[in-house]
Design an enzyme around this catalytic site. Structure first.
Site: not given
Length: 474
Positions: A197, A327, A333, A340
């Site tokens: 969870h 980025s 970053k 993805e």
């Protein structure tokens, strides 16, 4: 020189690009279907070339091409017909297949496109005039002998899909499975916290976690093999409605055998040609298995993405390879781009499955499914997307993942779920009270238990040993 030449079919004259190998029926389809600008995928065109080669081989061996029927060919002409078919099979003349995917539902336009190209190329190879009105090698009488679009086009779809699943999809999945299994073995000694969870759970080993991923992909290989199994029966030999009209009774079996020998995939003649012509249930089953594979690939990629989150404010239990700046505004970053990419691919495949399901259910009336071009194109897209994305994920991500043992192990002692191992000693209710008390106080379970002398130090050390928590205890 004129830009066009005049060709004729049963509906009259058509202006065709002067140097095109295709003819009137192809040109009509080009004009009728200005829909998407997307042509049939090259894999399907090559499969059609292979099917035509196998059909010509069967008709040659049965003595039909050179027999006493209308316009028999001589052995030299048959050889050129075979050569032209093989050229298409091997990817030649690729610019001669201009018809849009969204065309006649049986694929007749594309079947005739291939027939016309092969016939004209064979005439050219024989030294004849491929522009002559009287074709010595005819697209219907010779290239399409013993065939209907209704059996050869779905046969080509099955062949293209089966070959693509056989290679590259299954090898790509096997590569991912082996890489994950190797990482699992390398990281078997690294303790980390489990999560259910998205909340802290009991410890496990990083190797166990990746072993679970490896098993998921191992099962996916089995599902890909099941997808391949679903398309091994070939409709060829059923001709128009499954009855086999205008073909030899041995034709379908001979064609299937020739295709199997050429591809190394064990294709066979359909058990029942009425089913094989009329319905595309095999493709629906095939893609359903492909969808299951896509679900697994998305799940594994997403879990790896989460485990690599950070580097300071996330889990960061594994270090993903840096592949590109992440980025345009935040310097330094780096994002989990391969994960993805895999997830986007999987979403597309899941959407494709809906197209296949609707096409199978709504498209098959009586003796023909009229959604075949989009079914073939969509299934092949799914296969190649998964194969390419999976191999890129292996080569550019999974191979170079590193374990961050320090971060993984640091979280274990802080987890309130460590209290779970005290259940056999003090019971669930008391352990629950300790977990809540530890959370309020900011102390670890070990610190609180030592402070309150819940167990002896020896018992506590044994009960709160994280390694023991990663395996069943006698």
């Amino acid at each position: 020189m004129s830009e066009f030449r005049t060709e004729r079919d049963s509906m009259g004259e058509v202006q065709v690009p002067a140097q095109a190998y295709y003819g009137a029926q192809t040109q009509r389809a080009v004009e009728n279907f200005p829909i998407s600008g997307t042509r049939l995928t090259p894999a399907l065109v090559r499969a059609m070339g292979l099917v035509k080669f196998a059909c010509a081989t069967a008709n040659r061996d049965l003595g039909l091409l050179t027999g006493k029927g209308k316009n028999p060919l001589d052995d030299v002409q048959v050889g050129h017909l075979l050569a032209a078919s093989r050229e298409v099979f091997e990817g030649g003349l690729a610019d001669q297949f201009p018809i849009d995917v969204y065309q006649t539902g049986s694929g007749t336009s594309s079947n005739m496109n291939v027939n016309e190209v092969i016939a004209n190329r064979a005439i050219e190879l024989a030294g004849g005039d491929r522009f002559a009105a009287d074709k010595p090698i005819h697209p219907n009488d010779h290239v399409n002998m013993g065939q209907s679009t209704n059996d050869t086009f779905p046969t080509a779809i099955h062949v293209a899909v089966g070959v693509a699943i056989h290679n590259p999809l299954i090898p790509a999945l096997e590569s991912l499975q082996k890489t994950l299994a190797r990482k699992a073995a390398e990281w078997d000694k690294i303790i980390k916290i489990g999560r259910t969870h998205l909340a802290d759970a009991t410890p496990l080993r990083l190797g166990q976690e990746f072993g679970g991923f490896a098993r998921q992909i191992e099962l996916s290989v089995g599902r890909a093999r099941a997808a391949l199994q679903a398309v091994l029966e070939l409709p060829v030999g059923g001709t128009a409605v499954g009855s086999g009209i205008n073909t030899h009774p041995e034709f379908g079996g001979r064609v299937a055998q020739a295709v199997a020998e050429a591809t190394g995939v064990p294709f066979v003649e359909a058990v029942n040609h009425f089913e094989a012509n009329a319905q595309r249930d095999g493709l629906v089953e095939c893609h359903g298995n492909l969808r299951a594979v896509a679900v697994t690939l998305m799940n594994v990629a997403n879990n790896i993405r989460w485990l690599g989150s950070g580097p300071r404010c996330g889990f960061y239990e594994i270090k993903l390879p840096d592949r590109q700046p992440g980025s345009s505004i935040m310097p330094g970053k780096v994002n989990p781009v391969l994960c993805e990419s895999m997830m986007q691919m999987a979403a597309r495949v899941m959407g494709n499955d809906q197209t296949i399901a609707v096409s199978g259910a709504a498209g098959g009336q009586f003796q023909l499914n009229i959604m075949m071009p989009v079914m073939g194109q969509t299934t092949l897209e799914s296969v190649f997307l998964m194969a390419n994305a999976t191999q890129a994920f292996v080569d550019l991500c999974v191979e170079d993942i590193e374990a961050n043992a320090e971060a993984a192990e640091a979280a274990v002692e802080k987890s309130l779920s460590m209290v779970t191992s005290l259940n056999p000693y003090i019971g669930y209710e008391r352990a629950s009270q300790l977990a809540k008390q530890a959370f309020r106080s900011g102390k670890t379970i070990r610190e609180l238990c030592l402070e309150e002398k819940v167990l002896s130090e020896e018992q506590l050390a044994e009960a709160l040993d994280p390694w023991r928590m990663t395996e069943p205890q006698t």
